[in-house]
Structures are given as C-alpha cells and as structure tokens.
Design a protein around this motif. Sequence first.
Motif, short mmCIF file in Angstrom:
data_model
loop_
_atom_site.label_atom_id
_atom_site.label_comp_id
_atom_site.label_asym_id
_atom_site.label_seq_id
_atom_site.Cartn_x
_atom_site.Cartn_y
_atom_site.Cartn_z
N PHE A 87 11.85 5.21 -10.27
CA PHE A 87 11.50 6.56 -10.53
C PHE A 87 12.20 7.71 -10.92
O PHE A 87 13.27 7.83 -10.79
N ILE A 88 11.60 8.56 -11.87
CA ILE A 88 12.79 9.80 -12.48
C ILE A 88 11.63 10.64 -12.55
O ILE A 88 10.44 10.88 -13.01
N SER A 89 12.31 11.85 -12.10
CA SER A 89 11.65 13.36 -12.28
C SER A 89 12.61 14.35 -12.93
O SER A 89 13.77 14.41 -12.39
N GLY A 90 11.91 15.14 -13.39
CA GLY A 90 12.67 16.38 -13.97
C GLY A 90 11.74 17.46 -14.01
O GLY A 90 10.67 17.52 -14.09
N LEU A 126 16.89 17.19 -11.86
CA LEU A 126 16.91 16.03 -12.34
C LEU A 126 17.05 15.01 -11.08
O LEU A 126 18.01 15.09 -10.46
N TYR A 127 15.88 14.17 -10.96
CA TYR A 127 16.22 12.98 -9.86
C TYR A 127 15.77 11.88 -10.23
O TYR A 127 14.81 11.57 -10.87
N GLY A 128 16.52 10.87 -9.72
CA GLY A 128 15.97 9.24 -10.08
C GLY A 128 16.21 8.39 -8.81
O GLY A 128 17.16 8.77 -7.91
N ASN A 140 21.02 12.71 -8.60
CA ASN A 140 20.48 13.82 -8.53
C ASN A 140 21.35 14.80 -9.19
O ASN A 140 22.52 14.79 -9.23
N TYR A 141 20.77 15.78 -9.97
CA TYR A 141 21.50 16.71 -10.66
C TYR A 141 20.67 17.96 -10.88
O TYR A 141 19.38 17.89 -11.30
N SER A 142 21.44 19.43 -10.50
CA SER A 142 20.48 20.47 -10.40
C SER A 142 21.37 21.50 -11.02
O SER A 142 22.69 21.60 -10.61
N THR A 195 26.06 24.48 -9.74
CA THR A 195 25.35 23.05 -9.88
C THR A 195 25.66 22.40 -8.66
O THR A 195 26.35 22.72 -7.74
N ASN A 196 24.81 21.49 -8.47
CA ASN A 196 24.77 20.46 -7.33
C ASN A 196 24.37 19.12 -7.77
O ASN A 196 23.40 18.99 -8.54
N ALA A 197 25.10 18.06 -7.31
CA ALA A 197 24.62 16.87 -7.75
C ALA A 197 24.96 15.96 -6.41
O ALA A 197 25.84 16.14 -5.46
#
Length: 822
Positions: A316-319, A345-347, A364-366, A398-400
């Motif tokens: 599953f991937i979401s942006g 961005l999340y997977g 995750n990366y935001s 940034t957060n990840a």
Amino acid sequence: MVWDVRHFHQIFYTVMQYSDFFVRHRVALFSFLFFLLLTGLTILLSKAASAKTKPPQGVDFSVVIYDGTNDQPLELARVGIYDSNGLVKGKVTDPEGRAHFVDMDPGIYRIVVWSVGYNTYVDSTLPIDFGHTFDSISLFETSKEVTITGYREPPITSVDISTGNQVFESETYHPAPTARMTQLVQQNLMGAVRAPTGEVHINGMHGEFTYYIDGAPIPLGVFGGLNEIVDPKVIQRATFMTGGFPAEYGGQMAAVIDIQNRVPTGAFHLDASTYGGSYLPSAISKDALFPGNNRFLNMNGQSLSMSDHEGKLGWFISGSRQETDRRIDPPVQSIFHDHGFDYFLYGKADYLLSDIDYLTMNLNYSVTNTQVPYDSLELGQAPIGGPAAQQDDYQYTTNAFQTLSYFRTISSQADHESNLMATAYAREGSLQYTPGAIDVPNVEDNIGDTLHVFSSDRSFTTLGVRTKYDNRLSHQFMYAVGFDASTTSGREDFGPTDSLRFNPSAPHTTANFKGSDAGAFAEAEYHPWEWTRFDLGIRYDQQVAPDTTEWAISPRIRWNFLIDNNNNAYLYYGHLFMPNNIEALRVLSETFPTSYNSVPTVAQRSDFYEAEYSHAFSFGLRSKLDYFQSVAHPGVDDQTIGSSAVKTPVNIQTVHSQGIELGLSYSSENTPFSGYVNTSLIHAYGVGAITGGFLPIASDGLGTDLDHDQRLSVVASLNYQPSDWFANVMGIYGSGLTNGNPENLPCQTGLFDFNQFAHVTPSWIFNLSAGYTIHMHGGGTIVPSLYVGNLFDNEHLLKGAYFSAASWEEPRNVILKVSVHL
C-alpha cells in the motif's frame, strides 16, 4: 493527659514537617502502603471467595478470516460474537487473519464478520464448546457476484469493556481533509485537550505520548515539528491507552496509541481525492494596524493511494499534498504571514512467510514548509501600517520513520499459546528556523547588555529495536519478557543571527550530540478465579543524554475485577519514568547569564494511581468512568520561542494532576446512528522552581495552573450513516487554557477550583460534515463531501502567552472534497 484526635493530628504533622526521611520518600512510602492494602484485600477476598469460586473454566475460541478470492488471511476484519442479550465480545483479526476469544461460556452464539469492502458474514448457529474451539470463514469483496445473507454490522464501539481502552474506528470518523493526527487524537480520546498547532494534551500532561505501529514505538522526535509522523487518512483502527499501563511500555506515556493500518487484499485498488476551501470569517477586519482578515483565506490539497496483493505480498502506498493560508494558530486575531505547505508519503508492505509467521514494513516521509505569523513577544510592537510587511520568519521541518517487524506464532494450542515479536525501527527529523532581518532582539548575552535574535538548525536520527516474547503456561498464568533499546545522534546549531553571532559572550550551542535509551521488562498475568485477574510487572529504564545519565526501576500492578461480560473494573498503580528527548538544546542554559537557569532538564518521575469501571448496556451504549491521580518529582513542560517550532523541555519541581473522566459510546445494529461523548475534568498544577531550557529563573510558588491545564473538556459526536451516505456533527467545549495569569493572582489547587482568572474564556465550536457515495459501472465509486469548521465562527483565544505565544481559534471555514475509488 487526655488523648484525642487532635493529638494524633499534631504528631502526624510534626513528622511531616520535621522528618527529612519522610519528606524525601513520602511518595515511595505511600506506594508501599498502597501495595500492602492491595495485598491484604486480595488475601481477604480470596479466602472469602475460595469456598464458592473456582478457577476459570471458560472456552478459548479462535476464528481465522480469509479473503474468499485468493484464500489469503484478512487482517483487521471485525468479528463480533453475540448472545440473546447483545454483543458478548468483539475482536479484530491480526495479519494472520486470526481473532482469539478467551473465557467464553459454552453455548450457541451468533457470529458477525465484517470488513471494509467485503460482504458481511452472519451465522446465528455458531457452537462454542470444548468440542468446537476453532473455525474459519471466507469473505468476498462487494464487487464480486457473491451474496451472503446478512446485514451491515456497525463497527465495534469505542469503549472496549474487557480492557477499558478506547478504540478508534475510521469508518465512522469524518474529519475535514485538513485534519492532522493530533486532531484525531484530541477528538476521539477521553481526557485529551485541544491545544495550539501540532499539539494535544492528555491527562494533564504536555504532549507526552507515543505512537506504536506494528509493535514499533514512533516517538514524537527531538523537537515540536509541525508536520505529523502519521497521516490520519491511512489509519484504519487505533487503540488508545491512557492508564493501566503494562510494564512493556516506557518512554512518553501520557498515552500509548497503537495504530493498525491494513494492506487491502484482492485486486488492485486506487483512491484519489482533491479538495478546496476557504475561511469565511463573519467579520472582516478593517483595522489598519492589523489588516490580516480583509480577504478570504484559501486552502487546497490532493491525495493518491494505491494497493495490490500478489500472492503472499501485499503493499500500500499513499501520498498527499496540502496548502493553506493559515498553517499556524496565530498569536493575534488577524491572520497574515501564515502560508504553509505539507507533503506526506507513506508506504506499507506485508509478507506472509508461512501460516505462523509474517513480516510487515512501514515507510514514511513528510515535509512542512511554513511562514511564522507575527508575534509581538518576539518582534516587539508592530510599526504603523501593520505588521504584515514586517514579518518574515520561516521554518522548514522534515519527519520520517521506517519499521520492519517480525511476528511468529510459536504455539497456538489452547491455554499454551506463545508468540514472538521483534521489530527494528529508524526515526529521522530536522528543523530549520530562520528569523527575519527586522526582528527585534530580545535575548540577552552573558554580559547582559546586548540582545540577540536566534535561529535554529537541528537534525537527529534514532535507530532502535524492540522485542517481546509471551508464553501461556496454563489457563491461569501467562508471562512476557522483552526489551527495547535505541540510540540517537544529531546536530544542533542554536544561536544569534546578528553580527555578534560568534561573540563568546552570546548564548550559542553548536554541537554534535549523541545518547541512548534502553529498557527491559517482565510481566505476568495471573487469573486464579473467575472474578479476578492480576497483571503484574516491573520495568528497568536507562537514558544516557549529553548532559545527564538517569535510570529507574518501575513497578506496575493492575487488579482486574471481571464482573461479567458487560461489567469490568480495575485498580492500578504504576511508577512512570518518562525521559526527555535527547538533544543539545537542553544544555543551552549552561551558557546563559547567571540570571537564567543553569540546571540540566531531567526525566519526569511520577506515581500514577487509577480506578476504572466499564459497563455495556444491552441497547448499544457503552460507558467508561475513570479517576486518576499523579504526582511527579519533577514534572516536565515545554518552552517554545514564540509561535515557532523551536522548543526544549524544562522541569517543574513538583507537578500534581488528577482527573475524573466519563466516556460514552453508542452503536447498534438496529439503527444507522452512532455517536460518543468524551468528558473530562482534570487539574494539573506545578509547585516550586522552574529549571532548565532558556527560561529566566522562575517559580510556580505554592501552586500555579500549568500552561496545558484545562479543567473541563467535552467532545460530542453524532454520526448518521445509512447505506451510501453520511452526516456528522461534532461539538468541542473547553473551559480554557492559560492566559498567563496577567494579574498574578494566587491559584487554588482543588479539582473543582477553576481559577478562571488564569484561563482564557470558555468556548464551544461545532463542525459539520456530509457526503454521498455514487456507484459507477464496474464497481468504482465517487464520493463528494462537504465540511464546515467552526460553524458559528466563534473566534477566541485558545491560550494566552505563557511558555509559548498566544494562539487564536481558526475562523469558520468551508471545504468541498471529491474522492474517487477504483
């Protein structure tokens, strides 16, 4: 001499006043007396009940749910077991598709299985007895030409009677597309308080909570970045734990939020959405000095997600992207210099190694890039013509995180189950805060005759592991052991931006910092009789930080009263050790002048007591009543530079908090209505010196309401969701956070002493949402929806200036969203 009660009081207070040992160790002594009381009551009740009670003889029943198309296990399917009086127990399936029910009375039940996008399965003749302890069920996607007799079952309601925890189900939660994870927590968790941008206060504590995803802890980071580490749009289910903490949990523990995200099985799925909206204030500002609201403020965003399942692999991937003219709760009523962007961005991927073990991964990366609104505390008085052109502070964060978790069912034999979990995780983040060239200097140097403006450039990386092994030796006894360890490294550059930046007298830290956290636990569950269970545990924690090394041993005990399927209660005591984030900014105070603190910030150590009772009514209403009390030596709060995200923890000598909480949730198979009410009355106040950070020397005296103290908080939500559409109304009430106590009046410390003079004006806001599902040929859907925030445009202060800048409520806003599902 005549002895009466007054003599005993005199002796008691003499000991309290003059016994140094008692003063230093009174909490430990009270804790010991509490344990003695529990032990004595246990022995007395056990002896009294031994003649008429027996060890539990209930049946353990397991069911495995499969996707009927590809025979793959179906995760996060809801399984409800009913008798003639209603719901007996509800569970959701794990990634192996299994739901396990313990201590079931033998009999014939009705089982209902439901999952998003699948036909509902109903069987009213399910036998559960010692000859039938296992079953399997297949569900089929609604787009398939398969019909199963039954009806759509409402999700399991938000109060779990067996544990006392609250459960969040995304299917009946309809927030605006601009909502963030902290808003989800605040709107659904009992005891949570609305706070300024990017924060939520829980049980009288300042944002000290931890997310868990697939067993991996995801801490909030070493700074208060405005972007979220979890996007609420990708959450299917979350369990909220605010008390009764087992020994396996450490770290920031105002709450533990266990998040579950499902990788959809079956065919390829694609979801896309877009939204646009505007703030519509009822009064347009005509103030020449503060002209910020003389135009509509816009917002927009888009999201895209895809999923597929190929054999044993599901992914599953979401942006998403968000843009708004109002990103940070501003310190003044008018809005300007507050534009911001968020990217997320999340997977997630699951891989079934076999029928007893599996792997799951999260990525995750935001990013958040935003202006910082005008703050008179940081910039001084606004010049004639308004501050809009005189404000140019910016911040970029940034957060990840990444997790890889392994789960193995070593044994699934009834009353001899054993499981292993091991997870590795990484967490990264950065913050760049750039003040404007025209900012008014307001922080003095070591000499005390020069003021400075500060910038911040900080980053960190955390690497960690966590394990847990549990083994049930019998129906009456189970134990678990495990450990977690992490190391954090980073860089901090915090100092003045003016020409005296490298002046040795200027407070300035440029450091590569490093530290570590480690913990180990052992816990046991003892179930000697039908009516009671004991959860016992002990935990060891250690933190090595740049400025200090600390450790603690924390006992935990929970005495459960298993009254019946509809009534449960427990008493709890736990010693909670909550270390601060590892960072270099904590030691900045050592470079400040003598008029400032020079003591490093240390961990919060608190003794937490709780009593809880849960009850389920036959018509679908569930309730939870809770009382807690906590004493922390020392307590922890955050200090923030103005409206920025630059913050660092500080200590308060002693923090007292207590509260009464009542939660109600309603859901019934007979009506499309559902709803909940979360109410809490909580008081948190500090006593004594405030140390650490970059604050001047200060004190809370004999008792001062903390900046996150709000006495009365209420969230009420009513949802109407028949087939293909929904309508929701939510009301949020707060009696008000601090206003900084401008008149410096003494605060009373009782739970019902509202001290309204030290708090902003109480307020109600109401949010509305509605949507309709349009079915397309081929199985796809289009969902237009409308959201109205702050319906009556009640613009008010969320909090005044104290430890951070003041913050105003957002004005009325209207958003239109369109989603497509293929």
